[in-house]
Design an enzyme around this catalytic site. Structure first.
Site, PDB file in Angstrom:
ATOM      1  N   ARG A  53      42.335  50.389  25.863  1.00  0.00           N
ATOM      2  CA  ARG A  53      42.422  49.194  26.687  1.00  0.00           C
ATOM      3  C   ARG A  53      41.384  49.328  27.809  1.00  0.00           C
ATOM      4  O   ARG A  53      40.777  50.384  27.974  1.00  0.00           O
ATOM      5  CB  ARG A  53      43.849  48.923  27.231  1.00  0.00           C
ATOM      6  CG  ARG A  53      44.786  50.056  27.315  1.00  0.00           C
ATOM      7  CD  ARG A  53      44.449  51.066  28.348  1.00  0.00           C
ATOM      8  NE  ARG A  53      44.143  50.446  29.603  1.00  0.00           N
ATOM      9  CZ  ARG A  53      43.249  50.882  30.441  1.00  0.00           C
ATOM     10  NH1 ARG A  53      42.566  51.977  30.176  1.00  0.00           N
ATOM     11  NH2 ARG A  53      43.008  50.251  31.574  1.00  0.00           N
ATOM     12  N   GLY A  54      41.220  48.246  28.567  1.00  0.00           N
ATOM     13  CA  GLY A  54      40.174  48.220  29.584  1.00  0.00           C
ATOM     14  C   GLY A  54      38.936  47.544  29.015  1.00  0.00           C
ATOM     15  O   GLY A  54      38.561  47.789  27.856  1.00  0.00           O
ATOM     16  N   ALA A  55      38.300  46.712  29.859  1.00  0.00           N
ATOM     17  CA  ALA A  55      37.255  45.809  29.367  1.00  0.00           C
ATOM     18  C   ALA A  55      36.149  46.509  28.569  1.00  0.00           C
ATOM     19  O   ALA A  55      35.860  46.140  27.427  1.00  0.00           O
ATOM     20  CB  ALA A  55      36.645  45.059  30.558  1.00  0.00           C
ATOM     21  N   ARG A  98      42.728  40.205  22.009  1.00  0.00           N
ATOM     22  CA  ARG A  98      42.967  40.159  23.461  1.00  0.00           C
ATOM     23  C   ARG A  98      42.048  39.108  24.085  1.00  0.00           C
ATOM     24  O   ARG A  98      40.837  39.277  24.110  1.00  0.00           O
ATOM     25  CB  ARG A  98      42.732  41.542  24.084  1.00  0.00           C
ATOM     26  CG  ARG A  98      43.646  42.590  23.470  1.00  0.00           C
ATOM     27  CD  ARG A  98      44.073  43.676  24.401  1.00  0.00           C
ATOM     28  NE  ARG A  98      44.673  43.241  25.621  1.00  0.00           N
ATOM     29  CZ  ARG A  98      44.826  44.042  26.685  1.00  0.00           C
ATOM     30  NH1 ARG A  98      44.406  45.273  26.638  1.00  0.00           N
ATOM     31  NH2 ARG A  98      45.402  43.597  27.780  1.00  0.00           N
ATOM     32  N   GLN A 212      49.305  51.565  34.076  1.00  0.00           N
ATOM     33  CA  GLN A 212      47.993  52.184  33.822  1.00  0.00           C
ATOM     34  C   GLN A 212      47.525  53.020  35.009  1.00  0.00           C
ATOM     35  O   GLN A 212      46.764  53.959  34.836  1.00  0.00           O
ATOM     36  CB  GLN A 212      46.937  51.101  33.521  1.00  0.00           C
ATOM     37  CG  GLN A 212      47.113  50.394  32.198  1.00  0.00           C
ATOM     38  CD  GLN A 212      47.864  49.096  32.368  1.00  0.00           C
ATOM     39  OE1 GLN A 212      48.743  48.986  33.231  1.00  0.00           O
ATOM     40  NE2 GLN A 212      47.553  48.105  31.551  1.00  0.00           N
ATOM     41  N   ASP A 253      38.343  42.398  34.191  1.00  0.00           N
ATOM     42  CA  ASP A 253      38.297  42.157  32.745  1.00  0.00           C
ATOM     43  C   ASP A 253      37.343  41.022  32.409  1.00  0.00           C
ATOM     44  O   ASP A 253      36.873  40.915  31.287  1.00  0.00           O
ATOM     45  CB  ASP A 253      39.710  41.842  32.246  1.00  0.00           C
ATOM     46  CG  ASP A 253      40.612  43.022  32.529  1.00  0.00           C
ATOM     47  OD1 ASP A 253      40.657  43.932  31.702  1.00  0.00           O
ATOM     48  OD2 ASP A 253      41.212  43.072  33.615  1.00  0.00           O
ATOM     49  N   ASN A 263      41.458  40.134  36.772  1.00  0.00           N
ATOM     50  CA  ASN A 263      41.775  41.557  36.639  1.00  0.00           C
ATOM     51  C   ASN A 263      43.290  41.690  36.457  1.00  0.00           C
ATOM     52  O   ASN A 263      44.036  40.708  36.495  1.00  0.00           O
ATOM     53  CB  ASN A 263      41.291  42.331  37.876  1.00  0.00           C
ATOM     54  CG  ASN A 263      41.283  43.827  37.644  1.00  0.00           C
ATOM     55  OD1 ASN A 263      40.798  44.299  36.616  1.00  0.00           O
ATOM     56  ND2 ASN A 263      41.838  44.604  38.566  1.00  0.00           N
ATOM     57  N   LYS A 264      43.727  42.911  36.276  1.00  0.00           N
ATOM     58  CA  LYS A 264      45.146  43.195  36.026  1.00  0.00           C
ATOM     59  C   LYS A 264      46.035  42.465  37.031  1.00  0.00           C
ATOM     60  O   LYS A 264      45.735  42.393  38.216  1.00  0.00           O
ATOM     61  CB  LYS A 264      45.369  44.710  36.100  1.00  0.00           C
ATOM     62  CG  LYS A 264      46.757  45.191  35.815  1.00  0.00           C
ATOM     63  CD  LYS A 264      47.318  44.709  34.507  1.00  0.00           C
ATOM     64  CE  LYS A 264      46.472  45.076  33.309  1.00  0.00           C
ATOM     65  NZ  LYS A 264      46.908  44.422  32.055  1.00  0.00           N
TER      66      LYS A 264
END
Ligand code: MRU
Length: 374
Positions: A53-55, A98, A212, A253, A263-264
């Site tokens: 995960r993560g851009a 996603r 995370q 992201d 973002n998150k």
């Protein structure tokens, strides 16, 4: 970055044919395990189920997934337009996993353009393999440069401090090397400052629901020896009011070319608190995370909604002698749950963007000045 002394990236081409290696991030921080992906299906599952995960990491895994897709098209005996159509369909399958992180679509489109231009099936596969490697190498290099540019922010803050007092930086979620191929975005300046001998301490938001921050950022910083403290997500405002935060750096992201930052979930609240307390709020990103088409982030960026179980069920070790994680229910049974994975921080709350080309204001003109070719 090093894991127990061994250098790792988050995704790589294995020597075995048609095989891609990844770190299985679901197991961290309690176990470090790698996994092999051998099909587009595997890559799609790894992204959807957040093995990765993560851009930047999602983008790089998608680029590698497209290499596997090319191998599958060749194995099916396809060539020419039939190859290109099947290849694009597999790209669509990856993109649907996603919706918010823009690197995914960026990497898939890049592969489709390059592979469509190549001639024979063998050449298409070779191009896809080389491009997967290039996307990973670029991501790592861009993040390294983000670190060099971002380090100047820490140097600037040093002047107001006594020699041993650390610079306190707050970060949200994991925009570390695990969220990219190497170095990370938000963590790259932190690692660069720490490695240059600047005393740094990181407030790590735990980042519910998937934690995370508590699981991944804390593990990464610990591996690199960076002093840090995990805090519940609601703590940042209090710390900021009491002079305990010098700087906020988050990842993103997707950032629009006008400077709005997705973002998150929870990032927006940190930006509001930073603004109210006159604390600089920076966002670190490689240019692969800039959405060059979308202008209004709040209206137009699709916000992924994930399963309610991510909120209602938590997993972890019941005690530190356990080998396997256990799951526990933490919400009143039957209560509905909402799980928006991201939010959008408007550009006016962002002090600056730290990119591979330097630091700029979060405005359309400043972003386009740094990236004139766009
Ligand atoms: O849902 P995730 O874990 O893929 O979320 C993405 C993130 O890790 C964060 O939003 C991060 O801060 C930006 S991605 C570099």
């Amino acid at each position: 970055m090093l894991v127990d002394g061994t250098p790792y990236r988050t995704v790589w081409l294995e020597e075995a044919p048609q095989t891609v290696g990844i770190i299985d991030q679901r197991k961290l921080p309690f176990a470090f395990e790698t996994l092999e992906l051998t099909s587009t299906e595997d890559a799609a599952r790894a992204i959807l189920e957040m093995y990765v995960r993560g851009a930047g990491c999602i983008g790089a895994v998608a680029a590698h997934g497209m290499y596997l897709a090319a191998e599958e098209c060749r194995a099916a005996g396809l060539s020419g337009t039939a190859f290109d159509e099947a290849f694009a369909a597999k790209g669509k399958q990856l993109c649907e996993t996603r919706p918010t992180a823009v690197n995914l679509e960026w990497a898939v489109k890049r592969q489709i353009v390059a592979v469509t231009e190549a001639g024979e099936a063998a050449a298409k596969v070779q191009i896809a393999r080389e491009l997967a490697q290039l996307v990973a190498d670029e991501d790592a290099e861009w993040c390294r440069r983000i670190g060099q540019h971002g380090r100047s922010l820490f140097e600037g803050l040093l002047s107001g401090k006594s020699e041993k007092t650390p610079i306190n930086v707050l970060t949200h979620c994991n925009a570390g090397w695990l969220a990219f191929v190497d170095h990370g975005s938000a963590t790259a300046p932190i690692y660069a400052a720490h490695d240059a001998g600047i005393p740094v301490h990181v407030w790590v938001d735990e980042t519910r629901p998937r934690n995370q921050g508590a699981r991944l950022t804390a593990w990464e910083l610990g591996q690199h020896g960076v002093p840090h403290t995990v805090i519940p997500d609601n703590t940042g405002g209090h710390l900021m009011q009491n002079g305990m935060v010098d700087l906020v750096i988050t990842g993103t992201d997707r950032t629009t070319h006008t400077g709005d930052v997705a973002n998150k979930i929870g990032t927006y609240l940190k930006a509001l608190a930073a603004h109210d307390n006159h604390i600089p709020f920076y966002v670190a990103l490689p240019s692969s995370t800039i959405d060059w088409e979308t202008g209004d982030g709040i209206k137009d960026i699709p916000i992924e909604q994930r399963r309610g179980e991510e909120v209602s069920v938590m997993s972890g070790l019941l005690n530190d002698s356990e080998a396997e994680e256990s799951e526990i229910l933490v919400v009143s049974p039957g209560s509905p749950v909402a799980n928006y994975a991201f939010d959008v921080t408007p550009s006016r709350l962002v002090t600056g963007l730290i990119t591979e080309r330097g630091i700029c204001e979060a405005t359309e003109s400043a972003i386009h000045t740094l990236f004139p070719e766009k």
